[in-house]
Design an enzyme around this catalytic site. Sequence first.
Site, PDB file in Angstrom:
ATOM      1  N   HIS A 248       0.795  -1.231   0.000  1.00  0.00           N
ATOM      2  CA  HIS A 248       0.000   0.000   0.000  1.00  0.00           C
ATOM      3  C   HIS A 248       0.829   1.284   0.000  1.00  0.00           C
ATOM      4  O   HIS A 248       0.305   2.359  -0.226  1.00  0.00           O
ATOM      5  CB  HIS A 248      -0.923   0.045   1.226  1.00  0.00           C
ATOM      6  CG  HIS A 248      -0.217   0.442   2.490  1.00  0.00           C
ATOM      7  ND1 HIS A 248       0.516  -0.430   3.235  1.00  0.00           N
ATOM      8  CD2 HIS A 248      -0.112   1.638   3.110  1.00  0.00           C
ATOM      9  CE1 HIS A 248       1.028   0.205   4.283  1.00  0.00           C
ATOM     10  NE2 HIS A 248       0.663   1.465   4.235  1.00  0.00           N
TER      11      HIS A 248
HETATM   12  C1  UD1 Z   1      -1.996   6.203   5.030  1.00  0.00           C
HETATM   13  C2  UD1 Z   1      -0.704   6.749   5.633  1.00  0.00           C
HETATM   14  C3  UD1 Z   1       0.339   5.663   5.676  1.00  0.00           C
HETATM   15  C4  UD1 Z   1      -0.175   4.416   6.385  1.00  0.00           C
HETATM   16  C5  UD1 Z   1      -1.499   3.990   5.764  1.00  0.00           C
HETATM   17  C6  UD1 Z   1      -2.085   2.862   6.567  1.00  0.00           C
HETATM   18  C7  UD1 Z   1      -0.268   9.125   5.204  1.00  0.00           C
HETATM   19  C8  UD1 Z   1       0.521  10.099   4.408  1.00  0.00           C
HETATM   20  N1  UD1 Z   1      -0.175   7.842   4.819  1.00  0.00           N
HETATM   21  O1  UD1 Z   1      -1.701   5.843   3.686  1.00  0.00           O
HETATM   22  O2  UD1 Z   1       1.464   6.117   6.384  1.00  0.00           O
HETATM   23  O3  UD1 Z   1       0.759   3.398   6.249  1.00  0.00           O
HETATM   24  O4  UD1 Z   1      -2.421   5.085   5.784  1.00  0.00           O
HETATM   25  O5  UD1 Z   1      -2.990   2.116   5.854  1.00  0.00           O
HETATM   26  O6  UD1 Z   1      -0.948   9.508   6.121  1.00  0.00           O
HETATM   27  N2  UD1 Z   1      -8.951   5.113   0.369  1.00  0.00           N
HETATM   28  C9  UD1 Z   1     -10.196   4.532   0.254  1.00  0.00           C
HETATM   29  N3  UD1 Z   1     -10.869   4.259   1.397  1.00  0.00           N
HETATM   30  C10 UD1 Z   1     -10.407   4.536   2.633  1.00  0.00           C
HETATM   31  C11 UD1 Z   1      -9.151   5.147   2.738  1.00  0.00           C
HETATM   32  C12 UD1 Z   1      -8.434   5.426   1.605  1.00  0.00           C
HETATM   33  O7  UD1 Z   1     -10.658   4.252  -0.845  1.00  0.00           O
HETATM   34  O8  UD1 Z   1     -11.112   4.258   3.641  1.00  0.00           O
HETATM   35  C13 UD1 Z   1      -8.185   5.371  -0.853  1.00  0.00           C
HETATM   36  C14 UD1 Z   1      -8.414   6.768  -1.424  1.00  0.00           C
HETATM   37  O9  UD1 Z   1      -8.407   6.655  -2.821  1.00  0.00           O
HETATM   38  C15 UD1 Z   1      -7.199   7.522  -0.965  1.00  0.00           C
HETATM   39  C16 UD1 Z   1      -6.126   6.445  -0.953  1.00  0.00           C
HETATM   40  O10 UD1 Z   1      -6.787   5.265  -0.560  1.00  0.00           O
HETATM   41  O11 UD1 Z   1      -6.879   8.596  -1.802  1.00  0.00           O
HETATM   42  C17 UD1 Z   1      -4.977   6.721  -0.003  1.00  0.00           C
HETATM   43  O12 UD1 Z   1      -5.462   6.969   1.333  1.00  0.00           O
HETATM   44  P1  UD1 Z   1      -4.622   7.882   2.337  1.00  0.00           P
HETATM   45  O13 UD1 Z   1      -5.257   7.848   3.663  1.00  0.00           O
HETATM   46  O14 UD1 Z   1      -4.384   9.210   1.725  1.00  0.00           O
HETATM   47  O15 UD1 Z   1      -3.216   7.189   2.356  1.00  0.00           O
HETATM   48  P2  UD1 Z   1      -2.859   5.671   2.640  1.00  0.00           P
HETATM   49  O16 UD1 Z   1      -2.213   5.099   1.432  1.00  0.00           O
HETATM   50  O17 UD1 Z   1      -4.018   4.963   3.205  1.00  0.00           O
HETATM   51  N1  UDP Z   2      -4.091  -4.955   8.661  1.00  0.00           N
HETATM   52  C1  UDP Z   2      -5.361  -5.500   8.734  1.00  0.00           C
HETATM   53  N2  UDP Z   2      -5.963  -5.896   7.569  1.00  0.00           N
HETATM   54  C2  UDP Z   2      -5.369  -5.801   6.357  1.00  0.00           C
HETATM   55  C3  UDP Z   2      -4.055  -5.250   6.304  1.00  0.00           C
HETATM   56  C4  UDP Z   2      -3.445  -4.830   7.471  1.00  0.00           C
HETATM   57  O1  UDP Z   2      -5.929  -5.623   9.823  1.00  0.00           O
HETATM   58  O2  UDP Z   2      -5.976  -6.176   5.350  1.00  0.00           O
HETATM   59  C5  UDP Z   2      -3.449  -4.513   9.906  1.00  0.00           C
HETATM   60  C6  UDP Z   2      -2.127  -5.176  10.183  1.00  0.00           C
HETATM   61  O3  UDP Z   2      -2.320  -6.398  10.868  1.00  0.00           O
HETATM   62  C7  UDP Z   2      -1.409  -4.142  11.026  1.00  0.00           C
HETATM   63  C8  UDP Z   2      -1.930  -2.847  10.477  1.00  0.00           C
HETATM   64  O4  UDP Z   2      -3.130  -3.143   9.783  1.00  0.00           O
HETATM   65  O5  UDP Z   2      -1.784  -4.244  12.375  1.00  0.00           O
HETATM   66  C9  UDP Z   2      -0.926  -2.245   9.548  1.00  0.00           C
HETATM   67  O6  UDP Z   2      -1.495  -1.181   8.862  1.00  0.00           O
HETATM   68  P1  UDP Z   2      -1.008  -0.715   7.425  1.00  0.00           P
HETATM   69  O7  UDP Z   2      -0.257  -1.787   6.752  1.00  0.00           O
HETATM   70  O8  UDP Z   2      -2.205  -0.182   6.736  1.00  0.00           O
HETATM   71  O9  UDP Z   2      -0.092   0.555   7.777  1.00  0.00           O
HETATM   72  P2  UDP Z   2       1.402   0.748   8.286  1.00  0.00           P
HETATM   73  O10 UDP Z   2       1.629  -0.146   9.445  1.00  0.00           O
HETATM   74  O11 UDP Z   2       2.315   0.488   7.139  1.00  0.00           O
HETATM   75  O12 UDP Z   2       1.446   2.195   8.625  1.00  0.00           O
END
Ligand code: UD1
Ligand code: UDP
Length: 401
Positions: A248
């Site tokens: 991701h």
């Molecule tokens: C964010 C964090 C990242 C973290 C991740 C955990 C920042 C800069 N990044 O990244 O550090 O590892 O969360 O998962 O804060 N979207 C949906 N539904 C949702 C949420 C997001 O469709 O409920 C889609 C949208 O198109 C959005 C994209 O995912 O633009 C990215 O979401 P965003 O929260 O901006 O960043 P993450 O990649 O989730």
């Molecule tokens: N996680 C989850 N379901 C998923 C993917 C991740 O519950 O489909 C959990 C995972 O076990 C961990 C956390 O989400 O506890 C990690 O989040 P993510 O990978 O989104 O973000 P990061 O840790 O890189 O910031």
Amino acid sequence: MDGYTDAWERADAGERRKSGIFIESVVIREIRGFIEIMKIADIVGARPQFIKVAPVLRAIQRHNETHPENPIQEVLVHTGQHYDYEMSGVFFDDLGLKPPDYHLGVGSGTHGYQTGEMLKRIEEVLLAEKPDVVMVYGDTNSTLAGALAAAKLRIPVAHVEAGLRSFNKRMAEEINRVLTDHISDLLFCPTQTAVENLRREGITQGVYLVGDVMYDAALQYLALAEQKSRILERLGLKPKDYALATVHRAENADDPQRLRAIFAGLEAIAQTGLPVILPLHPRTCKQAESLGLSLNGVRVLEPVSYLDMLLLEKNARVILTDSGGVQKEAFFFRVPCVTLREETEWVETVETGWNVLVGCDRERILGAALAAQSGVESAWPYGDGKAGEKITRVLEGWEGE
Ligand code: UD1
Ligand code: UDP
């Protein structure tokens, strides 16, 4: 005379501490500065933050049960950064979290839009609630917005998961971590490495090595996962006979060349006959669809719940990921990990041989997954599963600046 002093003057001396706890909340707020009821605001918004806040909320609840004379009030604020049920609501259900006291509904957008909207809306909450401390978690835009809103209002900031560094300033998360740490008053570090990173940047005051809250969470919820989750049966998987993958990170998902190479690596693993399970983050899903990428033989799922994820991780033969949390959970469960990045903040996982960094090269991904083996048993770097309690003890005894 200000509201606090006025209320204090009106309270009967002998009854101050006692009455403050039970009277109507608006009055509690008026006099809490004098009767030492600590009020904290927890700012969360992204998937890993719901997991990180759970052990802290649980420890505060325990503290309030065992120390009714000295309670900690807490306000849970959800920025709305993640909003799909699979990215947010399911964690509140799985972790048994109370619904947020405030849901700011910020949603997705550019970094500037998202962080800016959060900043405005968090500020309104902080002005209304007047917490003694604002707690922020990890390294997302919700973390930075919460810390910045609080610091500008001169409300002390406590950063859980402080001191992590990838030393790659092109990552949004690295910017968020560095800035948050430099405006925090309390820095709760998961590892000794994190403490040393802070020291190198001149931050030594307010630093506490408490261990990793995600380890607390994994320990607390694994038994529940084993009792409730049917994910292995549902997917027809045998323990230690599949690979689990997540992708991701923006650096991978938003770069077509990197994403293509990672998907090619996962396809190549599946072609060897080892099932590959990929619960896919919505960011990556949208990118893959728009690029028309294939994932032949890979079993792509919606994001799974935390309890399902714990079981999938624990029973995997190997985990491939670019997630910070998933790298650590692989380590907690002693499952070899292949990290789809060039560097990691969780260096102990690599130093002990449980994790290898392969970037996004198809052959390296395939080779590392097939060769994956156990690392060495060494000193445990992530604490004793009581980080939430340690954080609560520091908050309880903290007198402020
Ligand atoms: C964010 C964090 C990242 C973290 C991740 C955990 C920042 C800069 N990044 O990244 O550090 O590892 O969360 O998962 O804060 N979207 C949906 N539904 C949702 C949420 C997001 O469709 O409920 C889609 C949208 O198109 C959005 C994209 O995912 O633009 C990215 O979401 P965003 O929260 O901006 O960043 P993450 O990649 O989730
Ligand atoms: N996680 C989850 N379901 C998923 C993917 C991740 O519950 O489909 C959990 C995972 O076990 C961990 C956390 O989400 O506890 C990690 O989040 P993510 O990978 O989104 O973000 P990061 O840790 O890189 O910031």
